[in-house]
Design a protein around this motif. Structure first.
Motif, PDB file in Angstrom:
ATOM      1  N   LEU A 137       1.825   1.435   5.874  1.00 14.45           N
ATOM      2  CA  LEU A 137       1.598   0.302   6.780  1.00 14.45           C
ATOM      3  C   LEU A 137       0.654  -0.736   6.181  1.00 14.45           C
ATOM      4  O   LEU A 137       0.255  -1.672   6.864  1.00 14.45           O
ATOM      5  N   ASN A 138       0.293  -0.556   4.920  1.00 15.10           N
ATOM      6  CA  ASN A 138      -0.605  -1.520   4.291  1.00 15.10           C
ATOM      7  C   ASN A 138       0.034  -2.915   4.295  1.00 15.10           C
ATOM      8  O   ASN A 138       1.141  -3.098   3.801  1.00 15.10           O
ATOM      9  N   PRO A 139      -0.653  -3.910   4.878  1.00 17.59           N
ATOM     10  CA  PRO A 139      -0.016  -5.217   5.043  1.00 17.59           C
ATOM     11  C   PRO A 139       0.356  -5.872   3.713  1.00 17.59           C
ATOM     12  O   PRO A 139       1.375  -6.558   3.627  1.00 17.59           O
ATOM     13  N   GLY A 140      -0.431  -5.652   2.656  1.00 24.91           N
ATOM     14  CA  GLY A 140      -0.147  -6.327   1.392  1.00 24.91           C
ATOM     15  C   GLY A 140       0.823  -5.571   0.504  1.00 24.91           C
ATOM     16  O   GLY A 140       1.773  -6.135  -0.031  1.00 24.91           O
ATOM     17  N   THR A 141       0.605  -4.265   0.354  1.00 22.36           N
ATOM     18  CA  THR A 141       1.330  -3.516  -0.666  1.00 22.36           C
ATOM     19  C   THR A 141       2.284  -2.470  -0.095  1.00 22.36           C
ATOM     20  O   THR A 141       3.005  -1.830  -0.852  1.00 22.36           O
ATOM     21  N   GLY A 142       2.303  -2.298   1.217  1.00 21.23           N
ATOM     22  CA  GLY A 142       3.106  -1.220   1.799  1.00 21.23           C
ATOM     23  C   GLY A 142       4.557  -1.617   1.985  1.00 21.23           C
ATOM     24  O   GLY A 142       4.870  -2.795   2.198  1.00 21.23           O
ATOM     25  N   ILE A 153      10.999 -10.039  10.723  1.00 13.32           N
ATOM     26  CA  ILE A 153       9.998  -9.666  11.729  1.00 13.32           C
ATOM     27  C   ILE A 153       8.608  -9.911  11.153  1.00 13.32           C
ATOM     28  O   ILE A 153       8.301  -9.443  10.047  1.00 13.32           O
ATOM     29  N   HIS A 154       7.797 -10.659  11.873  1.00 13.22           N
ATOM     30  CA  HIS A 154       6.430 -10.875  11.427  1.00 13.22           C
ATOM     31  C   HIS A 154       5.591  -9.663  11.820  1.00 13.22           C
ATOM     32  O   HIS A 154       5.237  -9.479  12.978  1.00 13.22           O
ATOM     33  N   ALA A 155       5.305  -8.796  10.829  1.00 12.64           N
ATOM     34  CA  ALA A 155       4.659  -7.523  11.136  1.00 12.64           C
ATOM     35  C   ALA A 155       3.146  -7.683  11.303  1.00 12.64           C
ATOM     36  O   ALA A 155       2.558  -8.585  10.710  1.00 12.64           O
ATOM     37  N   PRO A 156       2.550  -6.842  12.119  1.00 13.23           N
ATOM     38  CA  PRO A 156       1.092  -6.905  12.292  1.00 13.23           C
ATOM     39  C   PRO A 156       0.369  -6.329  11.073  1.00 13.23           C
ATOM     40  O   PRO A 156       0.991  -5.786  10.160  1.00 13.23           O
ATOM     41  N   ASN A 157      -0.955  -6.421  11.097  1.00 16.38           N
ATOM     42  CA  ASN A 157      -1.747  -5.868   9.996  1.00 16.38           C
ATOM     43  C   ASN A 157      -2.141  -4.411  10.220  1.00 16.38           C
ATOM     44  O   ASN A 157      -3.008  -3.879   9.518  1.00 16.38           O
ATOM     45  N   LEU A 246     -10.039   4.323   4.529  1.00 19.21           N
ATOM     46  CA  LEU A 246      -9.093   3.884   3.503  1.00 19.21           C
ATOM     47  C   LEU A 246      -8.653   2.453   3.736  1.00 19.21           C
ATOM     48  O   LEU A 246      -8.543   1.674   2.795  1.00 19.21           O
ATOM     49  N   ALA A 247      -8.396   2.095   5.006  1.00 21.89           N
ATOM     50  CA  ALA A 247      -7.917   0.741   5.287  1.00 21.89           C
ATOM     51  C   ALA A 247      -8.987  -0.286   4.950  1.00 21.89           C
ATOM     52  O   ALA A 247      -8.671  -1.403   4.569  1.00 21.89           O
ATOM     53  N   SER A 248     -10.255   0.116   5.068  1.00 24.75           N
ATOM     54  CA  SER A 248     -11.324  -0.831   4.761  1.00 24.75           C
ATOM     55  C   SER A 248     -11.340  -1.154   3.273  1.00 24.75           C
ATOM     56  O   SER A 248     -11.931  -2.149   2.868  1.00 24.75           O
ATOM     57  N   GLY A 249     -10.679  -0.292   2.470  1.00 28.40           N
ATOM     58  CA  GLY A 249     -10.570  -0.578   1.045  1.00 28.40           C
ATOM     59  C   GLY A 249     -11.872  -0.363   0.286  1.00 28.40           C
ATOM     60  O   GLY A 249     -11.964  -0.683  -0.892  1.00 28.40           O
TER      61      GLY A 249
ATOM     62  N   LEU B  67       2.200  -1.257  -6.202  1.00 28.28           N
ATOM     63  CA  LEU B  67       1.479  -2.270  -5.426  1.00 28.28           C
ATOM     64  C   LEU B  67       2.401  -3.381  -4.940  1.00 28.28           C
ATOM     65  O   LEU B  67       1.974  -4.282  -4.244  1.00 28.28           O
ATOM     66  N   SER B  68       3.679  -3.314  -5.320  1.00 29.24           N
ATOM     67  CA  SER B  68       4.554  -4.455  -5.079  1.00 29.24           C
ATOM     68  C   SER B  68       5.264  -4.400  -3.735  1.00 29.24           C
ATOM     69  O   SER B  68       5.859  -5.376  -3.324  1.00 29.24           O
ATOM     70  N   GLY B  69       5.225  -3.243  -3.047  1.00 38.19           N
ATOM     71  CA  GLY B  69       5.981  -3.116  -1.814  1.00 38.19           C
ATOM     72  C   GLY B  69       7.438  -2.772  -2.063  1.00 38.19           C
ATOM     73  O   GLY B  69       8.220  -2.651  -1.142  1.00 38.19           O
ATOM     74  N   ASP B  70       7.812  -2.607  -3.328  1.00 39.58           N
ATOM     75  CA  ASP B  70       9.188  -2.213  -3.670  1.00 39.58           C
ATOM     76  C   ASP B  70       9.512  -0.849  -3.083  1.00 39.58           C
ATOM     77  O   ASP B  70       8.629  -0.015  -2.894  1.00 39.58           O
ATOM     78  N   LEU B  71      10.813  -0.614  -2.826  1.00 45.18           N
ATOM     79  CA  LEU B  71      11.216   0.669  -2.265  1.00 45.18           C
ATOM     80  C   LEU B  71      11.719   1.618  -3.347  1.00 45.18           C
ATOM     81  O   LEU B  71      11.503   2.811  -3.279  1.00 45.18           O
ATOM     82  N   TRP B  72      12.430   1.074  -4.349  1.00 45.12           N
ATOM     83  CA  TRP B  72      13.077   1.937  -5.341  1.00 45.12           C
ATOM     84  C   TRP B  72      12.377   1.801  -6.691  1.00 45.12           C
ATOM     85  O   TRP B  72      12.154   0.682  -7.143  1.00 45.12           O
TER      86      TRP B  72
END
Lengths: 317, 301
Positions: A137-142, A153-157, A246-249, B67-72
């Protein structure tokens, strides 16, 4: 049955039985006294003491109690978060668990696969599940927000937004619904088939069958799930702590002193506050007061459990 | 007996049509129903399974791609797993987790069986009170009593920085295990025990030779629960082992692992799967006992 003439022998037998009972119970009797009775009394004692775990404790009367209940800035948020989680998490878990339970009893093909799929997440260690969800669920890298973004869909943080942090924890707990699913499934399979057939003959639809046949039969199990869920959620600790950290980074290891409950104390629960007060601020007195508040609520719930029976104590006890 | 049917048994067969083959309309309704149920089931299954899939796929990605959000994954870096094992301390955490969970389970089972037996089968004054006390302990949040216990272990016994403060108490019975075992022992008919006594068996002999063999499924369930409880425990190791990284367990170390590799989500996900793996593998081998235990807590009363 026994002859009255042999009273001494009977008394000897009774004494032998008492000793035998005590012998079998002895591990628990020792354990209960040492690891439950003693610490509980000591917690009450320390709640009236000023004690920083270095100097000797000094008596301060009700000062710790006043401090926690009237002045401590984090007590309000922690209590609010805990109660919020108790209400929302338990309610949704029971509804969702029952839904999955109903679904599983209606599946005709691939039952084994679906049951295992629904059950496995329950087994994931809480820390591992939380680490995984913070990543997903990480907003940047997840990947989740990436997918949601792709379908517009504009997902929440999630864990990084004070408004969404607790709902994210609820989502995590719904993922681990497997235990409730099994309990509900067993209860649902126990509902007598004839009652459904009788209801069908009376022309009952799906809703009426659930309302008048299924529900009355599973109420005790639902009650059980609610009460144990409340008790469990009052102890809610690991997931909230790990997710917040963890979310606080913040790149620091366990045991480090950070304000718990990131973001904005939105995930701070009462048990976390006990830990923080007792093991990070060394304010033993206040931590013990808070422990006792938690204990009082837990006992109230447990008493309710005993009263309603909820399957824990049978009539023969 | 619903306990055993929970995960393993097939669902009840569809009710046979009464005598004649069903009308086309009814058949179409049944087919639509089948499709609807399975669509919902597949959607639900995705919610439960996809997190595992994403975690796995990320665990074999390169540092950058994770870190890219990629799935595969563009390339499959199986060496990530080797890197996790080569991280200093990771093997120690495995050893500590195994010790905590192994000894904890052994102690719990050995100390809880006699107590559960007495509570299930002996008639004595105060039995109900004892049961209420067991259940109260079960319901007590661990945070309530942790501070005085910590002070005793740390200041009087000088055992903080190790897992012994968590393992030793398990030699004195565990409320949850006692409760679960007692529920199981209640189902053993009294006649078996009485006939053993007629044959001249003492109470301890009856327990070891008759009750324990008959209660094997219950004991297996309790052992599994306790093993998983210890394996998953975060709060206990945090209290007693935090100061000494040499005593950390996998569940406790995992979070610091992430903190130490603040950008390496791929390694973190590999480590996450490695922490989950033993639990899931054991589950597949002991599914029946485990599910039986879950059902027993909830349904039997």
């Amino acid at each position: 049955m026994a002859t009255l003439t042999n009273a001494p022998a009977l008394r000897r037998k009774a004494r032998r039985e008492r000793l035998r009972t005590l012998g079998f119970l002895s591990p628990w009797l020792v354990g209960f006294t040492v690891f439950f009775g003693y610490p509980l009394l000591a917690t009450v004692y320390f709640s009236f003491m000023h004690y920083n775990q270095i100097e000797a404790p000094t008596f301060v009367g009700l000062r710790n109690w006043r401090y926690v209940l009237e002045q401590m800035p984090l007590f309000g948020p922690a209590l609010w978060n805990t109660l919020w989680l108790v209400v929302v998490m338990v309610a949704l878990r029971v509804v969702f668990g029952l839904g999955i339970g109903l679904l599983v009893t209606r599946i005709k093909s691939g039952v084994g696969f679906f049951r295992t799929a629904f059950y496995l997440p329950y087994l994931a260690p809480p820390v591992a599940a939380t680490v995984a969800f913070v990543f997903l669920l990480n907003p940047g890298t997840g990947p989740v927000n990436d997918i949601l973004g792709n379908i517009g869909i504009h997902a929440p943080n999630w864990f990084n937004d004070p408004a969404w942090a607790k709902p994210s924890l609820v989502l995590l707990s719904l993922w681990g619904i497997g235990d409730l699913m099994v309990i509900f499934m067993a209860a649902l399979l126990d509902v007598p088939k004839e009652q459904y057939e009788a209801a069908e003959l009376d022309g009952a639809g799906a809703f009426h069958k659930f309302r008048y046949v299924t529900w009355p039969s599973i109420t005790p199990i639902v009650m059980f799930a609610v009460v144990t869920g409340v008790v469990q959620t009052m102890q809610y600790y690991t997931q909230a702590l790990v997710a917040g950290k963890l979310a606080s980074g913040v790149s620091i290891g366990p045991g480090s002193v950070i304000q718990p409950g990131y973001p904005d104390h939105s995930t701070l629960t009462v048990p976390q506050l006990v830990y923080s007060l007792g093991f990070q601020n060394f304010n033993t007195g206040a931590a013990c007061v808070l422990s006792l508040v938690l204990f009082a609520i837990a006992m109230a719930v447990t008493t309710l459990l005993m009263r309603k029976r909820a399957g824990l104590l049978s009539a023969e006890d | 007996m619903t306990a055993t049917t929970a995960l393993s048994a097939p669902s009840a067969p569809a009710r046979p049509a009464a005598g004649r083959s069903p009308a086309p309309a009814a058949r179409r309704r049944a087919a639509l129903h089948w499709i609807a149920v399975h669509t919902v089931a597949i959607a639900a299954a995705l919610f439960f399974i996809l997190p595992f899939v994403f975690v796995f796929l990320t665990s074999v990605m390169s540092d950058d791609q994770a870190l890219s959000g990629d799935l595969w994954p563009t390339e499959w870096n199986w060496s990530n797993y080797a890197d996790v094992f080569n991280t200093p301390g990771f093997l120690d955490w495995w050893r500590n987790s195994l010790m905590y969970a192994g000894l904890g389970t052994l102690f719990t089972v050995c100390s809880s069986i006699p107590v559960a037996y007495a509570l299930a089968k002996f008639r004595f004054r105060g039995r109900r009170t004892a049961m209420i006390m067991v259940i109260s302990t079960m319901m007590l949040p661990p945070q309530v009593i942790v501070i005085p216990m910590y002070l005793v272990w740390a200041q009087q016994l000088h055992l903080s920085g190790s897992l012994w403060p968590l393992i030793i108490p398990m030699a004195f019975g565990d409320a949850y295990s006692i409760f679960l075992l007692r529920q199981f022992l209640l189902t053993i008919p009294r006649e078996y025990l009485e006939s053993a006594k007629v044959d001249g068996s003492g109470e301890l002999g009856t327990l070891l030779r008759i009750v324990v063999p008959m209660a094997k499924p219950g004991i297996a369930a309790v052992a599994l629960f306790q093993f998983f409880y210890c394996w998953n425990d975060y709060f206990g190791p945090q209290i007693y082992a935090a100061q000494n990284p040499g005593a950390w367990t996998l569940s406790y170390g995992l979070e610091s692992f992430k903190s130490a590799h603040s950008v390496n989500w791929n390694l973190t996900m590999a480590a996450t799967l490695l922490v989950m793996a033993p639990v899931i593998i054991i589950f597949f081998f002991a599914q029946k006992a485990f599910v039986e235990g879950v059902t027993l807590t909830g349904v039997k009363g």
